[in-house]
Design a protein around this motif. Structure first.
Motif, PDB file in Angstrom:
ATOM      1  N   VAL A  98       0.901  -1.187   0.083  1.00 57.98           N
ATOM      2  CA  VAL A  98      -0.037   0.088   0.064  1.00 57.98           C
ATOM      3  C   VAL A  98       0.952   1.314   0.120  1.00 57.98           C
ATOM      4  N   LEU A  99       0.545   2.254  -1.218  1.00 59.09           N
ATOM      5  CA  LEU A  99       1.687   3.168  -1.041  1.00 59.09           C
ATOM      6  C   LEU A  99       1.135   4.431  -0.231  1.00 59.09           C
ATOM      7  N   ALA A 100       1.842   5.330   0.028  1.00 62.98           N
ATOM      8  CA  ALA A 100       1.383   6.787   0.758  1.00 62.98           C
ATOM      9  C   ALA A 100       0.204   7.179   0.679  1.00 62.98           C
ATOM     10  N   ASP A 101      -0.227   7.114  -0.752  1.00 61.46           N
ATOM     11  CA  ASP A 101      -1.723   7.744  -1.117  1.00 61.46           C
ATOM     12  C   ASP A 101      -2.691   6.633  -1.294  1.00 61.46           C
ATOM     13  N   GLY A 102      -2.455   5.564  -0.757  1.00 56.39           N
ATOM     14  CA  GLY A 102      -3.448   4.557  -0.575  1.00 56.39           C
ATOM     15  C   GLY A 102      -3.586   3.586  -1.584  1.00 56.39           C
ATOM     16  N   ARG A 103      -2.848   3.901  -2.808  1.00 55.52           N
ATOM     17  CA  ARG A 103      -2.896   2.922  -4.051  1.00 55.52           C
ATOM     18  C   ARG A 103      -2.171   1.678  -3.601  1.00 55.52           C
ATOM     19  N   VAL A 104      -2.943   0.638  -4.328  1.00 54.19           N
ATOM     20  CA  VAL A 104      -2.312  -0.721  -3.837  1.00 54.19           C
ATOM     21  C   VAL A 104      -1.376  -1.400  -5.102  1.00 54.19           C
ATOM     22  N   VAL A 105      -0.305  -1.602  -4.751  1.00 53.63           N
ATOM     23  CA  VAL A 105       0.728  -1.972  -5.816  1.00 53.63           C
ATOM     24  C   VAL A 105       1.074  -3.375  -5.712  1.00 53.63           C
ATOM     25  N   LYS A 106       0.541  -4.192  -6.900  1.00 48.75           N
ATOM     26  CA  LYS A 106       0.811  -5.701  -6.904  1.00 48.75           C
ATOM     27  C   LYS A 106       2.028  -5.894  -7.792  1.00 48.75           C
ATOM     28  N   THR A 107       3.188  -6.463  -7.285  1.00 52.46           N
ATOM     29  CA  THR A 107       4.291  -6.507  -8.054  1.00 52.46           C
ATOM     30  C   THR A 107       4.511  -7.852  -8.363  1.00 52.46           C
ATOM     31  N   GLY A 108       5.241  -8.470  -9.519  1.00 54.89           N
ATOM     32  CA  GLY A 108       5.571  -9.777  -9.743  1.00 54.89           C
ATOM     33  C   GLY A 108       4.576 -10.419 -10.114  1.00 54.89           C
ATOM     34  N   SER A 109       4.854 -11.812  -9.954  1.00 58.95           N
ATOM     35  CA  SER A 109       3.521 -12.698 -10.067  1.00 58.95           C
ATOM     36  C   SER A 109       4.196 -14.166  -9.554  1.00 58.95           C
ATOM     37  N   ARG A 110       3.503 -15.105  -9.888  1.00 66.45           N
ATOM     38  CA  ARG A 110       3.790 -16.484  -9.302  1.00 66.45           C
ATOM     39  C   ARG A 110       4.832 -16.912 -10.237  1.00 66.45           C
ATOM     40  N   ALA A 111       4.894 -16.669 -11.427  1.00 63.12           N
ATOM     41  CA  ALA A 111       5.914 -17.091 -12.567  1.00 63.12           C
ATOM     42  C   ALA A 111       7.250 -16.888 -12.042  1.00 63.12           C
ATOM     43  N   ILE A 144      13.142   8.658  -6.262  1.00 60.95           N
ATOM     44  CA  ILE A 144      12.315   7.437  -6.403  1.00 60.95           C
ATOM     45  C   ILE A 144      11.170   7.612  -5.256  1.00 60.95           C
ATOM     46  N   LYS A 145      11.836   7.618  -4.157  1.00 60.89           N
ATOM     47  CA  LYS A 145      11.302   7.816  -2.871  1.00 60.89           C
ATOM     48  C   LYS A 145      10.062   9.074  -3.026  1.00 60.89           C
ATOM     49  N   LEU A 146      10.437  10.191  -3.502  1.00 64.89           N
ATOM     50  CA  LEU A 146       9.614  11.125  -3.449  1.00 64.89           C
ATOM     51  C   LEU A 146       8.397  11.000  -4.467  1.00 64.89           C
ATOM     52  N   ALA A 147       8.806  10.420  -5.394  1.00 67.53           N
ATOM     53  CA  ALA A 147       7.632  10.200  -6.594  1.00 67.53           C
ATOM     54  C   ALA A 147       6.539   9.316  -6.319  1.00 67.53           C
ATOM     55  N   LEU A 148       6.977   8.160  -5.248  1.00 70.46           N
ATOM     56  CA  LEU A 148       6.030   7.465  -4.539  1.00 70.46           C
ATOM     57  C   LEU A 148       5.436   7.895  -3.305  1.00 70.46           C
ATOM     58  N   ASP A 157       1.168   3.107 -12.795  1.00 69.48           N
ATOM     59  CA  ASP A 157       1.390   4.536 -12.487  1.00 69.48           C
ATOM     60  C   ASP A 157       2.641   4.633 -11.615  1.00 69.48           C
ATOM     61  N   ALA A 158       3.018   3.687 -10.883  1.00 70.71           N
ATOM     62  CA  ALA A 158       4.147   3.602 -10.102  1.00 70.71           C
ATOM     63  C   ALA A 158       5.454   3.611 -10.778  1.00 70.71           C
ATOM     64  N   MET A 159       5.603   2.771 -12.076  1.00 70.41           N
ATOM     65  CA  MET A 159       6.475   2.806 -12.834  1.00 70.41           C
ATOM     66  C   MET A 159       6.613   3.926 -13.477  1.00 70.41           C
ATOM     67  N   ARG A 160       5.528   4.666 -13.872  1.00 62.75           N
ATOM     68  CA  ARG A 160       5.612   5.900 -14.753  1.00 62.75           C
ATOM     69  C   ARG A 160       6.225   6.962 -13.950  1.00 62.75           C
ATOM     70  N   ALA A 161       5.749   6.886 -12.540  1.00 59.65           N
ATOM     71  CA  ALA A 161       6.345   7.851 -11.635  1.00 59.65           C
ATOM     72  C   ALA A 161       7.907   7.742 -11.566  1.00 59.65           C
ATOM     73  N   ILE A 162       8.266   6.488 -11.439  1.00 58.58           N
ATOM     74  CA  ILE A 162       9.674   6.316 -11.321  1.00 58.58           C
ATOM     75  C   ILE A 162      10.490   6.885 -12.493  1.00 58.58           C
TER      76      ILE A 162
END
Lengths: 472, 472
Positions: free
Chosen positions: A182-195, A454-458, B449-454
């Motif tokens: 969960v990012l600072a602005d509440g957006r939920v980022v799901k990264t990667g996969s089970r591949a 990068i930190k400040l972008a997110l 969006d997170a990738m784009r922000a970075i």
């Protein structure tokens, strides 16, 4: 005797918690919000030598929805938020240097799914590594990363932890396949996969691994598992010098022996173990090996390593496959930390964490030993030698501030030495507050600026665990 | 017959190259600047099915200083810059969709240092993987990542390449230890170190690995090397179904056999090989195995796998340790691509690249086979089955646009299927232009969006390979 956070972690911007935020948290979470001194103190410190810095409130999350709510409320009121797992971090990661809310994730500790065919498991962040391996018991699989402490998987992800098995199985970097944050602005980022692999865009997984809570709150993690080896064997061997021991390890790796663990313990640490456990081990640099494979494979590995050790003046090579014999061989390593503490009654240990290219390890340890001889403090050394990572336990009297200062000076010189040799200021503990000042020297200002960008972008308002890794 | 770049890659913002920039480039680089049609055409395409889109100029860099100069000039004039290695990318990564300068790095191809004790090498980005392995010949070490093409190490880094060895040795993600990159504003970021592990801040290395030139120009790369195995053996085996073959691989991995390669070739691809090489292999799903280890180790591995294959209805298990016998067993796999092209004289192949959790691989391939039977196009399948990654070679007549459209429809359905099964739209080729439209579905809009922000934090004017991975 602890000591204050270093000047690089400013506390001047600390503001009181807005009463409306506390009201909103209490309305949402009831008894799962605490402002009690004891709870705040517990959440305002870790295993580092720093004085506690207390959060203004602690919230105990039970679900990803809880996390999203707390993040949203902190965002609304512009208040810092610090994720909390098991409290076992070593460099001040958890200290609330700017106040705010500590978000305790230890009760988000479920195993969400085990996929034995894929060798993956998906967990909540609060589960500890031991609890995870307990849950995996009947699968024939295990999660190998072992930093010593029974840390939470979320914390291990956030600090890019490793430990004794990393030479064979990698670190959290290699073993986290994906996560949800969960990012600072509440957006939920799901990264990667089970591949097992992907080339689909930026590697956000690896960006969150090692981000120390500064980019968001991790709510779910998919890990890679490994088959339990059919056979495990162990060996120990002493060497006349660190150089001989390291040479043996380099040659072991170069001929492709898939060694599972190889740990270095110096003569002083062995002496402490002899005293602690009433043993008579040779007080010399010692390697502890562990081999994983088939029955025939571990025998072959041990024989190859024995031959290499012999060529490098190793003595007393002993190996064992029965669990009780392995335990005997490894007992010294397992008890090293507590044994070392008894070298100096009532002491506490300040531990260093540099990692260098293995070709530089002998020189780095030997220069360090020379340096340590000039100190009055006992400083036994243990190391994950296959990775080039070693820890000096600098034993200080907690009632004598000058000893803590001396420990910090020793640590500074060890870090300077490691950086000069192409290494890093932290192999596995992370930056927290304690290593911040070394980062520009290690990476250069431009790289730190890139991290900060990068930190400040997110997290443009710097609400997620502010004041850690770098200042914004 | 190629086809235009998809709408997701807008070309409307293309502006003519400022003459002052061209003058400055010519003043600095003389004959190493070209605006010749042939040179621009060569640099405006890759191995994808897209029509070329030409850069306005090409500059041949000889040093990191050259790169810094070109980046600075492009920044000054606000002109896009596209790094170019070997031109072997597969998804349109190199196309100058917004014009600008192609920066050819192929002459920056030196090995800067080999550190055999540390199992590391530092190279310039233009060296190809074959040239690198040639340079390592006397060290007893090798660089295992093998995507098929003799790609440049810079390009392989930028696309997070992998290939047949990844099941044992990992991908570029695991094998790049650190790198140096020039950012859009001319700052030079040095990431990682030669230490095997580090917890010192954000993992900028892994951020650049797979960033496809959109974050900066990579000028130096430190790679992890591996010891050449003492012994190599190979085996093949046919199976009545894909399910049986995959089950064999899952069990092989679960019992901890450190298999080096395991490749799947379907019945149609085997038929093509029989025709191409005048062989009489059984036209059935076939696995090709390669084992690395000690003499005893590879024998034991092969015996374990043979037993598992037998339990899963494998037939005709054959294994070999002599190089000439290994070559014979692997010839079919090595020649598969060219053999497949001959299934349809004059055709070209559109290759797909999904990767799924291995537990889903049989279902994914079987559903795909059912789907393919409804197509008039021959579509042989090969796969890096240990990773869950497979490629369908969709053979189209380049003079018939409807066949390309049909290939794209097949690809779309394969990607949808892989995503539904928890996989990724690209296991190893990268996003380029071709996979952009699948990324939001795979990762979700918040992650994109997170990738784009970075991206915009590091390249706010979107000058570095613009229009790839996502639009800004």
């Amino acid at each position: 005797m602890n000591h204050p956070a270093p000047p690089a972690a400013p506390t001047g911007t600390r503001r009181p918690l807005p009463p409306a935020l506390l009201d909103a948290l209490c309305a949402a979470f009831g008894e799962r919000v605490s402002t009690a001194d004891a709870v705040r103190t517990h959440h305002g410190r870790d295993e580092s030598p720093f004085d506690p810095q207390l959060p203004d409130a602690v919230v105990f999350a039970h679900s990803a929805d809880d996390v999203r709510q707390v993040v949203a409320l902190c965002a609304l009121y512009g208040v810092p938020l610090i994720p909390y797992g098991a409290g076992s971090s070593l460099e001040g990661h958890l200290l609330a240097v700017r106040g705010g809310v500590s978000l305790d994730l230890s009760e988000m500790n479920r195993v969400l799914s085990i996929n034995a065919e894929d060798l993956t498991v998906t967990v909540e962040p609060g589960i500890t590594r031991k609890a995870l391996n307990e849950a995996l018991r009947d699968t024939g699989l295990f999660f190998p990363i072992d930093p010593g402490a029974d840390a939470s998987i979320g914390g291990m992800t956030a600090t890019r932890a490793s430990g004794t098995n990393a030479v064979r199985y990698g670190t959290m970097r290699e073993n986290v396949l994906g996560l949800t944050a969960v990012l600072a602005d509440g957006r939920v980022v799901k990264t990667g996969s089970r591949a097992r692999k992907s080339s689909a865009g930026y590697d956000l997984t690896r960006l969150f691994v090692g981000s120390e809570g500064t980019l968001g709150v991790i709510t779910e993690i998919t890990l890679r598992l490994h088959p339990l080896p059919e056979a495990v064997s162990a060996a120990t061997c002493t060497f006349p010098s660190m150089g001989d021991a390291v040479r043996t390890v380099i040659e072991t790796i170069q001929i492709g022996v898939p060694i599972a663990r190889v740990e270095f313990v110096d003569a002083l640490a062995i002496r402490s173990i002899n005293r602690h456990s009433n043993l008579t081990l040779a007080e010399a640099p010692t390697l502890f090996f562990e081999f994983h494979g088939t029955e025939a494979g571990v025998k072959e590995q041990a024989e190859l390593v024995e031959a290499l050790a012999g060529q490098n003046h190793g003595q007393g090579f002993e190996w064992a496959t029965r669990p009780e014999d392995r335990s005997r061989l490894w007992a010294a390593r397992h008890n090293a930390f507590f044994a070392m503490l008894q070298l100096k009654p009532g002491c506490r240990a300040v531990t260093t964490d540099v990692c260098v290219p293995i070709s530089q390890l002998a020189a780095c340890v030997e220069e360090t030993e020379t340096d340590l001889r000039a100190s009055s403090l006992p400083c036994p050394i243990v190391g994950h030698v296959g990775d080039g990572n070693f820890h000096v336990a600098i034993l200080i009297d907690p009632d004598r501030p000058e000893e803590l200062e001396e420990a910090e000076r020793i640590n500074d010189r060890i870090v300077e030495r490691a950086l000069r040799m192409g290494g890093t200021c932290t192999g596995e503990h992370g930056v927290g507050l304690h290593k911040m000042r070394f980062l520009p020297k290690e990476h250069g200002d431009d790289a730190i600026d890139a991290m900060r960008a990068i930190k400040l972008a997110l997290d443009p308002r710097n609400l997620m665990n502010p004041g850690k890794i770098f200042t914004c």
